[in-house]
Motif scaffolding. Sequence first.
Motif, short mmCIF file in Angstrom:
data_model
loop_
_atom_site.label_atom_id
_atom_site.label_comp_id
_atom_site.label_asym_id
_atom_site.label_seq_id
_atom_site.Cartn_x
_atom_site.Cartn_y
_atom_site.Cartn_z
N ALA A 20 -8.09 0.53 -13.06
CA ALA A 20 -6.79 0.96 -13.57
C ALA A 20 -6.55 0.41 -14.97
N VAL A 21 -6.92 -0.84 -15.18
CA VAL A 21 -6.78 -1.45 -16.51
C VAL A 21 -7.60 -0.67 -17.54
N ARG A 22 -8.81 -0.32 -17.15
CA ARG A 22 -9.70 0.42 -18.06
C ARG A 22 -9.13 1.80 -18.38
N LEU A 23 -8.62 2.51 -17.37
CA LEU A 23 -8.07 3.84 -17.58
C LEU A 23 -6.82 3.79 -18.46
N GLU A 134 11.49 8.38 -10.21
CA GLU A 134 10.92 8.31 -8.87
C GLU A 134 9.42 8.53 -8.96
N ILE A 135 8.68 7.62 -8.35
CA ILE A 135 7.23 7.68 -8.40
C ILE A 135 6.67 7.58 -6.98
N THR A 136 5.40 7.96 -6.82
CA THR A 136 4.75 7.87 -5.53
C THR A 136 3.42 7.13 -5.68
N VAL A 137 3.27 6.06 -4.93
CA VAL A 137 2.01 5.29 -4.94
C VAL A 137 1.71 4.89 -3.49
N PRO A 138 0.44 4.60 -3.19
CA PRO A 138 0.10 4.19 -1.83
C PRO A 138 0.70 2.83 -1.46
N LEU A 139 0.97 2.68 -0.18
CA LEU A 139 1.46 1.43 0.39
C LEU A 139 0.60 1.12 1.60
N LYS A 140 0.12 -0.12 1.70
CA LYS A 140 -0.71 -0.51 2.86
C LYS A 140 -0.53 -2.00 3.09
N ASN A 141 0.18 -2.33 4.16
CA ASN A 141 0.42 -3.75 4.45
C ASN A 141 0.83 -3.95 5.90
N GLY A 142 0.59 -5.17 6.36
CA GLY A 142 1.07 -5.57 7.68
C GLY A 142 2.17 -6.60 7.59
N GLU A 196 -2.48 0.65 -8.48
CA GLU A 196 -3.86 0.84 -8.92
C GLU A 196 -4.58 1.93 -8.15
N HIS A 197 -3.98 2.41 -7.05
CA HIS A 197 -4.56 3.51 -6.29
C HIS A 197 -3.94 4.86 -6.67
N ALA A 198 -3.17 4.88 -7.74
CA ALA A 198 -2.56 6.13 -8.20
C ALA A 198 -2.64 6.17 -9.73
N VAL A 199 -3.87 6.24 -10.23
CA VAL A 199 -4.08 6.19 -11.67
C VAL A 199 -4.93 7.34 -12.21
N GLU A 200 -5.43 8.20 -11.33
CA GLU A 200 -6.30 9.28 -11.80
C GLU A 200 -6.11 10.50 -10.92
N ALA A 201 -5.91 11.65 -11.54
CA ALA A 201 -5.70 12.89 -10.80
C ALA A 201 -6.89 13.16 -9.88
N GLY A 202 -6.60 13.57 -8.64
CA GLY A 202 -7.64 13.86 -7.69
C GLY A 202 -8.03 12.69 -6.82
N TYR A 203 -7.51 11.51 -7.16
CA TYR A 203 -7.81 10.30 -6.39
C TYR A 203 -6.49 9.63 -6.04
N GLY A 204 -6.04 9.80 -4.80
CA GLY A 204 -4.74 9.28 -4.42
C GLY A 204 -3.65 10.31 -4.67
N PRO A 205 -2.38 9.88 -4.62
CA PRO A 205 -1.27 10.82 -4.71
C PRO A 205 -0.92 11.29 -6.11
N GLY A 206 -1.64 10.85 -7.13
CA GLY A 206 -1.33 11.26 -8.50
C GLY A 206 -1.60 10.13 -9.46
N THR A 207 -0.88 10.12 -10.57
CA THR A 207 -1.12 9.13 -11.62
C THR A 207 0.11 8.27 -11.91
N LEU A 210 -0.24 4.54 -13.06
CA LEU A 210 -0.80 4.18 -14.36
C LEU A 210 0.26 3.62 -15.30
N GLY A 211 1.51 3.97 -15.07
CA GLY A 211 2.59 3.50 -15.93
C GLY A 211 2.72 2.00 -16.00
N LEU A 212 2.39 1.30 -14.90
CA LEU A 212 2.49 -0.16 -14.94
C LEU A 212 1.47 -0.74 -15.91
N PHE A 213 0.26 -0.22 -15.88
CA PHE A 213 -0.80 -0.75 -16.73
C PHE A 213 -0.62 -0.30 -18.18
N ALA A 214 -0.08 0.90 -18.36
CA ALA A 214 0.23 1.36 -19.72
C ALA A 214 1.38 0.53 -20.30
#
Length: 226
Positions: A20-23, A134-142, A196-207, A210-214
Motif C-alpha cells: 500500500a505504501v508503494r502504491l 463514506e468509504i469501504t474497507v475490509p474488517l477482520k477481527n475477533g 491496506e486491503h483496499a488500495v488497488e482496483a480488482g483486489y478487495g472492495p476498491g481503492t 489508499l487515501g490513508l497512505f496518500a
Amino acid sequence: MKVGVVTFPGSLDDGDARRAVRLAGAEPVALWHADADLRGVDAVVLPGGFSYGDYLRCGAIASFAPVMGEVVAGAQRGLPVLGICNGFQVLCESHLLPGALVRNDHQKFVCTDQRLRVESTATAWTSAFEAGAEITVPLKNGEGGFVADAETLDRLEGEGRVVFRYLGANPNGSLRDIAGIANERGNVVGLMPHPEHAVEAGYGPGTDGLGLFASVLGAGLAAVGA
C-alpha cells in the motif's frame, strides 16, 4: 518519503502494508520488532495480525518490543504513526492512544467489507479525504470492540479525535460506533479496519483505503516544503 512497516512475530499484513505504501508513491522500509532502529523513516505503520500470538492481551507483548521504544519516542516528537487492527491494539497498549480493544460483543470473529465515515481530516493519515466521506474497507477481527470510560469518550468526541466511525450495523460492539481515533496532535491514528486491503482496483472492495497512505505522503511532502 520513507514509510517503515514493523514486523512482529505473528504479523500477517506487513507485506500488504508495504504494498500500500508503494502504491501511494512512497518507499516502504521493513522494520524488525527486535531492532531499536527506525532506519530514518518519515512515518511508521504497525500492521495487523496476531503479534506474539496475542498472548496476555492483544498487542500487550508487542508494546514492549525494542522497536516500540523508538516508535513511542518518535510519535512524541510528531512522527506519523498508523496502527491497523493489531497495530491499533499495540498503540493502546503503548499508551499512544487511549482506551482498549476487547473481544467482539457477539464473541465471533468478523470478516466483512465495512462501510466507514471519515469523521476527521485533521490528521496526518486522513488529510486526503473530505470530512464526512463514506468509504469501504475490509474488517477482520475477533477483539475489535473499542472501549473507554465515558470521560475519555466525551473528550475524544469533543476534541474531534474520532477519526472513523462504523456505518450500518456495529460489527464488534465498539462504543459509539468508533472505528478509529487519533492522539491530540493528530500524528498517531489507530483503526480496526484494514485500509491496506483496499488500495488497488480488482483486489478487495476498491481503492478507498489508499487515501490513508496518500495522506501521510502529502503530509510528509508538505513538511519537507516547509
